[in-house]
Write a protein that holds these residues in place. Structure first.
Motif, PDB file in Angstrom:
ATOM      1  N   ILE A  82      -7.201   1.359   7.620  1.00 26.61           N
ATOM      2  CA  ILE A  82      -6.426   1.775   6.449  1.00 26.61           C
ATOM      3  C   ILE A  82      -5.317   2.737   6.851  1.00 26.61           C
ATOM      4  CG2 ILE A  82      -6.526   3.036   4.268  1.00 26.61           C
ATOM      5  CD1 ILE A  82      -9.328   1.905   3.862  1.00 26.61           C
ATOM      6  N   LEU A 136      -2.522   0.892   8.537  1.00 30.95           N
ATOM      7  CA  LEU A 136      -2.006  -0.245   7.766  1.00 30.95           C
ATOM      8  C   LEU A 136      -0.478  -0.314   7.733  1.00 30.95           C
ATOM      9  CD1 LEU A 136      -2.903  -2.693   6.144  1.00 30.95           C
ATOM     10  CD2 LEU A 136      -2.940  -1.266   4.086  1.00 30.95           C
ATOM     11  N   PRO A 137       0.242   0.810   7.554  1.00 27.87           N
ATOM     12  CA  PRO A 137       1.715   0.715   7.585  1.00 27.87           C
ATOM     13  C   PRO A 137       2.245   0.127   8.900  1.00 27.87           C
ATOM     14  CG  PRO A 137       1.044   2.813   6.657  1.00 27.87           C
ATOM     15  CD  PRO A 137      -0.202   2.170   7.185  1.00 27.87           C
ATOM     16  N   LEU A 176       1.429  -3.642   9.020  1.00 27.14           N
ATOM     17  CA  LEU A 176       2.349  -4.385   8.149  1.00 27.14           C
ATOM     18  C   LEU A 176       3.750  -4.448   8.754  1.00 27.14           C
ATOM     19  CD1 LEU A 176       1.239  -3.049   4.663  1.00 27.14           C
ATOM     20  CD2 LEU A 176       0.761  -5.283   5.661  1.00 27.14           C
ATOM     21  N   VAL A 190       5.223  -6.758   0.659  1.00 23.75           N
ATOM     22  CA  VAL A 190       4.346  -6.217   1.696  1.00 23.75           C
ATOM     23  C   VAL A 190       3.978  -4.773   1.383  1.00 23.75           C
ATOM     24  CG1 VAL A 190       4.232  -5.541   4.124  1.00 23.75           C
ATOM     25  CG2 VAL A 190       5.142  -7.778   3.509  1.00 23.75           C
ATOM     26  N   VAL A 191       4.979  -3.984   1.015  1.00 19.47           N
ATOM     27  CA  VAL A 191       4.738  -2.564   0.720  1.00 19.47           C
ATOM     28  C   VAL A 191       3.896  -2.410  -0.539  1.00 19.47           C
ATOM     29  CG1 VAL A 191       5.838  -0.382   0.119  1.00 19.47           C
ATOM     30  CG2 VAL A 191       6.850  -1.837   1.882  1.00 19.47           C
ATOM     31  N   SER A 207       1.914  -4.597  -2.101  1.00 17.12           N
ATOM     32  CA  SER A 207       0.562  -5.151  -2.019  1.00 17.12           C
ATOM     33  C   SER A 207      -0.372  -4.218  -1.273  1.00 17.12           C
ATOM     34  CB  SER A 207       0.589  -6.524  -1.349  1.00 17.12           C
ATOM     35  OG  SER A 207       1.107  -6.426  -0.037  1.00 17.12           O
ATOM     36  N   SER A 208       0.094  -3.601  -0.192  1.00 23.29           N
ATOM     37  CA  SER A 208      -0.750  -2.659   0.547  1.00 23.29           C
ATOM     38  C   SER A 208      -1.020  -1.403  -0.277  1.00 23.29           C
ATOM     39  CB  SER A 208      -0.098  -2.280   1.883  1.00 23.29           C
ATOM     40  OG  SER A 208       1.184  -1.723   1.674  1.00 23.29           O
ATOM     41  N   PHE A 265      -3.513  -2.265  -3.057  1.00 24.12           N
ATOM     42  CA  PHE A 265      -4.871  -2.459  -2.539  1.00 24.12           C
ATOM     43  C   PHE A 265      -5.543  -1.106  -2.289  1.00 24.12           C
ATOM     44  CE2 PHE A 265      -8.199  -3.491   0.485  1.00 24.12           C
ATOM     45  CZ  PHE A 265      -8.707  -4.670  -0.034  1.00 24.12           C
ATOM     46  N   ILE A 266      -4.810  -0.185  -1.683  1.00 15.30           N
ATOM     47  CA  ILE A 266      -5.350   1.160  -1.436  1.00 15.30           C
ATOM     48  C   ILE A 266      -5.603   1.880  -2.762  1.00 15.30           C
ATOM     49  CG2 ILE A 266      -4.821   3.421  -0.440  1.00 15.30           C
ATOM     50  CD1 ILE A 266      -3.285   1.931   1.762  1.00 15.30           C
ATOM     51  N   GLY A 285      -9.775  -3.763  -4.924  1.00 16.61           N
ATOM     52  CA  GLY A 285      -8.531  -3.911  -4.184  1.00 16.61           C
ATOM     53  C   GLY A 285      -7.799  -5.177  -4.575  1.00 16.61           C
ATOM     54  N   GLU A 313      -4.146  -6.283  -6.990  1.00 15.88           N
ATOM     55  CA  GLU A 313      -3.101  -7.158  -6.456  1.00 15.88           C
ATOM     56  C   GLU A 313      -2.566  -8.127  -7.520  1.00 15.88           C
ATOM     57  OE1 GLU A 313      -1.775  -7.097  -3.411  1.00 15.88           O
ATOM     58  OE2 GLU A 313      -3.064  -5.446  -2.790  1.00 15.88           O
TER      59      GLU A 313
END
Length: 253
Positions: A85, A88-89, A92, A115-116, A118-119, A122-123, A170, A174
């Motif tokens: 986690i 993750l950046p 991605l 991409v940004v 969705s992550s 989720f977090i 999570g 989304e």
């Protein structure tokens, strides 16, 4: 001529595989380094994960470990999850760097925000589950348990339950991204999604009933955000489509 084309395509395919391997290695190295740095605090990290359950249990209660290596293995798994986690950046970014060269400018406008967002969503779903939902669920279970039962959850079972709930919430968060992608790809229109809104609401409560424990509050805490996030997706989809249109698409509108 055809033979040259085939050789060129083969070389291009191999170069893409090499690039993909390089990106995967770079992402994996960062995850492993962060994991190794966190390992001395693996026990503390697991204690943080277990905190919602410990707060719900009677004072002085503890979890149990029935497996021989479980007291070591479960904290290691939790630490690996936290390392992923945190990194993750970077993961991605590696994914983005791999696919970006083959995209048009308007396509880059589509992929980068997805991409940004969705992550981040989720977090956010995991955080919502940990800080709010777990407290409700675990207090309900503890209060419902008969006085003749000593509640002492196994750490392996607890980890499995927590992972299931994290994935469920999570993915629930989304929903706006899924709605936007469906509309942008032309698979379904916003009007059609609005028409099926009653079915989505019913489906949300069915999913909540299957995933969460059988108490009304925890089911509402999953179903209601799912419905609200669906509405958010309906609001943002037309705007997102307009921003990410190709020049020819914009001229034809």
């Amino acid at each position: 001529m055809k033979k040259k084309d085939m050789l060129g395509n083969e070389d291009s395919f191999i170069s893409h595989l090499i690039e993909l391997r390089s990106r995967l290695m770079k992402a994996s190295i960062v995850v492993i380094v962060i994991f190794l740095c966190l390992m001395p605090w693996a026990g503390t990290i697991y204690d943080f994960l277990a905190r919602p359950m410990m707060l719900a249990l009677p004072e002085g209660s503890k979890m149990i470990a029935t497996g021989v290596i479980t007291p070591f293995l479960i904290p290691v798994k939790v630490t690996m999850l936290v390392a992923f986690i945190i990194s993750l950046p970077w993961v991605l970014y590696q994914m983005w760097a791999f696919i970006a060269p083959g995209l048009y400018t308007h396509e880059k406008k589509l992929i980068a925000p997805l991409v940004v967002s969705s992550s981040a969503l989720f977090i956010a779903g995991i955080a919502f589950c940990y800080f709010l939902v777990f407290g409700v669920i675990f207090h309900f279970i503890n209060n419902f348990a008969p006085k003749s039962i000593s509640v002492a959850p196994d750490i392996d079972s607890y980890f499995g339950f927590v992972m299931t709930m994290f994935i469920a919430f999570g993915l629930t968060f989304e929903v706006p991204v899924i709605v936007i992608v469906l509309v942008r790809m032309g698979l379904v229109s916003v009007e059609k999604l609005k028409q099926i809104r009653p079915y989505v609401i019913v489906g949300a409560f069915v999913i909540a009933a299957v995933v969460t424990p059988p108490d009304v509050m925890s089911q509402l805490l999953l179903a209601v955000p799912l419905c609200l996030l669906y509405e958010v997706g309906l609001l943002l989809a037309p705007l997102f489509v307009k921003i990410t249109q190709a020049p020819k698409e914009s001229e034809s509108v």
